[in-house]
Design a protein around this motif. Structure first.
Motif, short mmCIF file in Angstrom:
data_model
loop_
_atom_site.label_atom_id
_atom_site.label_comp_id
_atom_site.label_asym_id
_atom_site.label_seq_id
_atom_site.Cartn_x
_atom_site.Cartn_y
_atom_site.Cartn_z
N ASP A 19 -41.67 -84.19 5.63
CA ASP A 19 -41.12 -84.36 4.80
C ASP A 19 -41.10 -83.11 4.51
OD1 ASP A 19 -42.52 -83.98 2.29
OD2 ASP A 19 -44.06 -84.56 2.50
N ASN A 20 -39.91 -82.74 3.82
CA ASN A 20 -39.52 -81.29 3.75
C ASN A 20 -39.97 -80.40 2.37
OD1 ASN A 20 -38.49 -82.79 1.20
ND2 ASN A 20 -36.06 -82.87 1.55
N THR A 21 -41.38 -80.90 2.02
CA THR A 21 -41.31 -80.48 0.74
C THR A 21 -42.41 -79.64 1.26
OG1 THR A 21 -42.76 -82.66 0.18
CG2 THR A 21 -43.38 -80.80 -1.44
N TYR A 22 -43.04 -79.13 2.16
CA TYR A 22 -43.22 -78.16 3.24
C TYR A 22 -42.60 -77.15 4.22
CZ TYR A 22 -47.31 -79.81 0.38
OH TYR A 22 -48.50 -79.84 -1.08
N VAL A 23 -41.72 -77.75 4.59
CA VAL A 23 -40.50 -77.48 5.49
C VAL A 23 -39.28 -76.48 5.52
CG1 VAL A 23 -40.04 -79.32 6.95
CG2 VAL A 23 -40.26 -77.18 8.10
N SER A 24 -38.35 -75.50 5.59
CA SER A 24 -37.17 -75.31 5.05
C SER A 24 -36.48 -75.76 6.07
CB SER A 24 -37.30 -73.43 4.73
OG SER A 24 -37.18 -72.30 5.99
N LEU A 25 -34.60 -75.64 5.62
CA LEU A 25 -34.24 -76.25 7.58
C LEU A 25 -34.21 -74.75 8.42
CD1 LEU A 25 -31.49 -77.16 4.80
CD2 LEU A 25 -32.68 -78.68 7.02
N LYS A 26 -34.50 -73.97 7.81
CA LYS A 26 -34.88 -72.44 8.62
C LYS A 26 -36.01 -72.69 9.95
CE LYS A 26 -35.23 -67.30 8.34
NZ LYS A 26 -35.07 -66.36 7.88
N THR A 27 -36.86 -73.63 9.52
CA THR A 27 -38.01 -73.44 9.83
C THR A 27 -37.87 -74.45 10.79
OG1 THR A 27 -39.72 -72.61 7.77
CG2 THR A 27 -40.23 -73.86 9.73
N ILE A 28 -37.10 -75.56 10.69
CA ILE A 28 -36.73 -77.26 11.72
C ILE A 28 -36.07 -76.28 12.46
CG2 ILE A 28 -35.59 -78.56 12.01
CD1 ILE A 28 -36.31 -79.36 8.42
N ALA A 29 -35.17 -75.28 12.30
CA ALA A 29 -33.89 -74.97 13.36
C ALA A 29 -35.12 -73.78 14.49
CB ALA A 29 -32.73 -74.29 12.93
N HIS A 30 -35.70 -73.17 13.74
CA HIS A 30 -36.58 -72.16 14.52
C HIS A 30 -38.01 -73.16 15.46
CE1 HIS A 30 -38.07 -68.78 15.65
NE2 HIS A 30 -39.65 -69.39 15.14
N ILE A 31 -38.42 -74.27 14.77
CA ILE A 31 -39.05 -74.61 15.95
C ILE A 31 -38.48 -75.82 17.16
CG2 ILE A 31 -40.35 -76.74 15.49
CD1 ILE A 31 -41.50 -76.53 12.70
N LEU A 32 -37.10 -75.72 16.12
CA LEU A 32 -35.85 -76.54 17.34
C LEU A 32 -36.04 -75.90 18.78
CD1 LEU A 32 -33.79 -79.13 15.23
CD2 LEU A 32 -35.85 -79.75 16.52
N SER A 33 -35.77 -74.42 18.38
CA SER A 33 -35.78 -73.78 19.07
C SER A 33 -36.56 -73.12 19.95
CB SER A 33 -34.95 -71.99 18.80
OG SER A 33 -33.37 -72.51 18.15
N GLY A 34 -37.83 -73.74 20.32
CA GLY A 34 -38.95 -72.74 20.90
C GLY A 34 -39.27 -74.06 21.90
N ILE A 35 -38.19 -75.28 22.24
CA ILE A 35 -38.44 -77.07 22.45
C ILE A 35 -37.77 -76.62 23.58
CG2 ILE A 35 -38.88 -79.22 22.29
CD1 ILE A 35 -39.11 -78.99 19.83
N SER A 36 -38.39 -77.16 24.57
CA SER A 36 -38.08 -77.13 25.91
C SER A 36 -37.21 -78.34 25.68
CB SER A 36 -39.10 -77.14 27.29
OG SER A 36 -38.53 -77.13 28.53
N GLY A 37 -36.36 -77.88 26.84
CA GLY A 37 -34.79 -78.89 26.55
C GLY A 37 -33.87 -79.01 25.48
N VAL A 38 -34.45 -78.44 24.09
CA VAL A 38 -33.00 -78.46 23.08
C VAL A 38 -32.34 -76.89 23.16
CG1 VAL A 38 -33.38 -77.44 20.59
CG2 VAL A 38 -35.04 -79.30 21.58
N THR A 39 -31.25 -77.14 23.25
CA THR A 39 -29.98 -76.07 23.27
C THR A 39 -29.44 -76.26 21.84
OG1 THR A 39 -28.92 -77.90 24.61
CG2 THR A 39 -30.26 -75.82 25.82
N LEU A 40 -28.14 -75.25 21.95
CA LEU A 40 -27.39 -75.55 20.75
C LEU A 40 -27.70 -75.73 19.66
CD1 LEU A 40 -24.84 -76.86 23.21
CD2 LEU A 40 -25.10 -74.16 22.46
#
Length: 129
Positions: A19-40
């Protein structure tokens, strides 16, 4: 955060919605950056041309995207650019564990209340005229 699974019968999770109501694109990028195996992780620039895709990233060597169906939706889809047989359960778990800030919840709730108030005032004014 609420997660919507595309194909619940498939044991390998390949894509899911958030749901995009409670999360910004900046937050999504930040969450993704902290996941093992996620790059670029690459976020779309503001006012740049786009095909509904907001974020591009690689997960275990595969190209993935975060996109908004129809360009105007209440959901973001997180999944591979092309069909692949890779389980993205770790990405789903990272988003499930993300807690939405109280401030964002208050702001969104306030906006909804204002919209409901405007809607009610419009109906009452219509009925009185």
């Amino acid at each position: 955060m609420k997660i919507y699974i595309h194909d619940k019968t498939n044991p390998n999770l390949s894509a899911f919605n958030i749901d995009n109501t409670y999360v910004s694109l900046k937050t999504i990028a930040h969450i993704l950056s902290g996941i093992s195996g996620v790059t670029l992780v690459k976020k779309r620039k503001l006012f740049s041309q786009w095909e509904y895709v907001h974020i591009w990233f690689k997960y275990k060597g595969y190209n993935f995207v975060v996109y908004e169906p129809y360009g105007d939706s209440s959901l973001y889809v997180i999944g591979p650019e092309e069909s692949c047989d890779i389980d993205i359960k770790p990405i789903q778990i990272a988003f499930e564990l993300h807690s939405v800030s109280v401030w964002r919840r208050v702001v969104v709730s306030g906006i909804y209340l204002c919209l409901i108030g405007i809607w009610l005032c419009t109906i009452i004014s219509f009925l009185l005229n």
